[in-house]
Enzyme design. Structure first.
Site, short mmCIF file in Angstrom:
data_model
loop_
_atom_site.label_atom_id
_atom_site.label_comp_id
_atom_site.label_asym_id
_atom_site.label_seq_id
_atom_site.Cartn_x
_atom_site.Cartn_y
_atom_site.Cartn_z
CG HIS B 109 -1.88 0.97 1.44
ND1 HIS B 109 -1.62 2.27 1.80
CD2 HIS B 109 -3.23 0.90 1.28
CE1 HIS B 109 -2.76 2.95 1.87
NE2 HIS B 109 -3.74 2.13 1.55
CG ASP B 186 0.58 -2.53 6.22
OD1 ASP B 186 -0.40 -2.71 6.97
OD2 ASP B 186 0.51 -1.90 5.15
CD GLN B 189 -6.82 -4.33 4.07
OE1 GLN B 189 -7.80 -5.03 4.36
NE2 GLN B 189 -6.93 -3.05 3.79
CE LYS B 212 -7.28 -0.30 6.43
NZ LYS B 212 -8.04 0.37 5.36
CB CYS B 350 -3.78 3.50 -1.44
SG CYS B 350 -4.89 4.85 -1.14
#
Lengths: 150, 392
Positions: B109, B186, B189, B212, B350
């Site tokens: 991202h 990261d 997600q 999220k 993104c």
């Protein structure tokens, strides 16, 4: 579905599938690139300008149905126009898609471009319809940097 | 979730952008602002003590949720983006020098690209990018080759937001650690979909966003191993991050407070804590199983529509179906689906380098969460048929 049919009118779908003046213009003396970072639409506008008249105009690029049809119909409606007329048409078109009061179907000078009236019901799509026009303005003014809708 | 969009029941398939909030989270926010509102770590009065306790309780909930060893390894930030910027700004500026290298992947991202690009630009360092294959899987051999004595840090997504690919994080960490290279993951997600155990992954840093995982916006978490965080300089200066201040010299507070300058997002932290309570109560494992079943159902249904190409077909995949349709721009598809009350994301997500890798300007992305159903997928499929009608 009625809003959708207003947005995606037959004439728009036709220009999307078979864009007019979709080529590089070898004799172009003005050129500008436009970019919509939101959806990745890219367009290049080529102009052959002589004595303040748009002798020829073409475009290349990739984009959604609305932005492709808008660019295609713009090139058709501007060929042979003076730069002053082109600027005036830009204003008219902009008012139409942003839904400025008083603009609309009865706008006499827009001609076929009036099919873009439906765009005003889809605010996020206004940028798609106006990308080619903003790029045209940059080409007329010979901006070196790519135009962005953001 | 019960509301109608343009007269149609809402079908929310944009969970990778942000999730909807359970009632318990909304109730917690209201309760905090109605009955407990006050500043933390300062007052001696009742409300401040209570707010501080709830705030620190939430830190412990996060610790348990990702199985960190200690509470002080949990730093509250605005979101994944700020967590990564914190590490780039603090750890990065302290450790990266001219000629050094930072390794990321081709599926990142923008928030796990740009902070490293900025750092490399400032220091004269080099950003190395691990390529991916046509399915959207990381090429591990290439990754191994990019790890050199010049590598100062590896920063990689746990799950790709544009493709859904799940990266072999434990292996990624192991390979880097062989050369004493720290790894940031990261997890934006990943955390909403499956149990994450930072000690099992053995990563040095792990970042994720509250909104999220069914929590409020504006709150996120940076996990960092205590030894790493302690060695790092502060990120921002201000109140709460100090233990004493004179005009001549300031002594910084201990971790995690050293990285939490200013009044934090107290309501956000408490709200995140309650989102974690929610996830714990429904059992995240069961939710994962439901999502995997739904992902398979969606993948089958969508790939049967003519003219559709899936973008991202990794063997290990999370709840994301990204696709393009022949001759149609994702933006047009998104507008037509929206008229049917179906919310999907259209665009580059993104992740422009990912789009370039697959030769598309954008994709349509349907991203699932635990509350989605087969009916949602059926609605998407019939919406996609409507798209062909309009453009027929």
């Amino acid at each position: 579905m009625s809003d959708l049919r207003d947005l995606y009118q037959q004439v728009i779908l036709d220009h999307t599938k078979r864009p007019r003046n979709f080529r590089k213009l070898e004799k172009a003396n003005h050129k500008a690139e436009g970019y919509n970072p939101l959806c990745g639409d890219k367009v290049t506008i080529y102009l052959e300008l002589e004595d303040g008249i748009l002798r020829d105009i073409s475009f290349q690029g990739s984009g959604c149905a609305i932005s492709t049809a808008s660019a295609s119909m713009m090139t058709e409606s501007l060929k042979g126009k003076t730069t002053t007329e082109a600027q005036a048409l830009f204003e008219c078109f902009h008012d139409l898609v942003t839904g400025k009061p008083g603009s609309g179907r009865d706008a006499p000078d827009l001609g076929k471009l009036a099919v873009f009236t439906g765009v005003r019901e889809f605010p996020v799509r206004v940028k798609c319809a106006s990308l080619a026009w903003h790029t045209l303005r940059a080409a007329l003014e010979d901006h070196q940097e790519a135009v962005s809708t953001e | 979730m019960k509301q109608k969009i343009r007269g149609k029941p809402l079908v929310y398939l944009d969970n990778a952008a942000t999730s909807q909030k359970p009632q318990i989270v909304l109730d917690t926010l209201l309760r905090y602002y109605t009955a407990q509102n006050s500043n933390v770590h300062r007052g001696v009065h009742f409300l401040s003590e209570q707010a501080t306790k709830e705030y620190e309780d939430a830190r412990n909930k996060v610790r348990r949720f990702i199985n960190a060893a200690e509470e002080r390894e949990i730093v509250f930030v605005r979101g994944t983006t700020e967590a990564i910027n914190l590490v780039a700004d603090s750890y990065g500026r302290q450790n990266v020098r001219a000629g050094d290298e930072v390794v990321i992947s081709a599926m990142e991202h923008h928030s796990n690209i740009v902070p490293w690009q900025m750092l490399c630009q400032e220091k004269g360092a080099v950003l190395r990018v691990v390529p991916i294959n046509d399915a959207g899987e990381l090429l591990l051999e290439e990754y191994e080759r990019l790890l050199t004595p010049k590598t100062r840090l590896v920063a990689m997504a746990h799950v790709s937001n544009a493709l859904g690919s799940i990266n072999p994080v434990r292996r990624i960490v192991e390979l880097a650690h062989r050369q004493n290279i720290p790894v940031l993951i990261d997890g934006a997600q990943a955390v909403p979909h499956a149990r994450v155990d930072v000690r099992d992954l053995n990563c040095d840093f792990y970042a994720f966003s509250g909104h999220k995982v069914f929590g409020p916006t504006g709150i996120g978490v940076l996990y960092g191993k205590a030894t790493r965080l302690e060695a790092m300089p502060p990120y921002q200066g201000g109140g709460d991050m100090i233990s004493s201040v004179t005009f001549e010299k300031t002594t910084y507070n201990k971790i995690p407070y050293k990285f939490e300058a200013g009044t934090p997002n107290i309501a956000g932290v408490i709200g995140l804590g309650s989102a974690i309570d929610y996830l714990t109560s429904i059992r995240l494992d069961a939710a994962s199983a439901h999502e995997n079943e739904l992902l398979e159902y969606a993948t089958n249904a969508i790939s049967q529509i003519s003219g559709i190409r899936l973008v991202g077909t990794a063997r290990e995949k999370s709840a994301i179906v990204s696709f393009v349709v022949d001759g149609l721009h994702p933006h047009d598809i998104g507008t037509i689906l929206d008229q049917e009350g179906i919310a999907v994301r259209t665009g580059h997500h993104c992740a422009q380098p990912v789009m370039d890798r697959f030769g598309v300007p954008a994709t349509v992305r349907a991203s699932l969460a635990l509350y989605n159903t087969r009916e949602d997928i059926d609605a998407l499929v019939s919406g996609l048929r409507k798209v062909s009608e309009v453009f027929g």
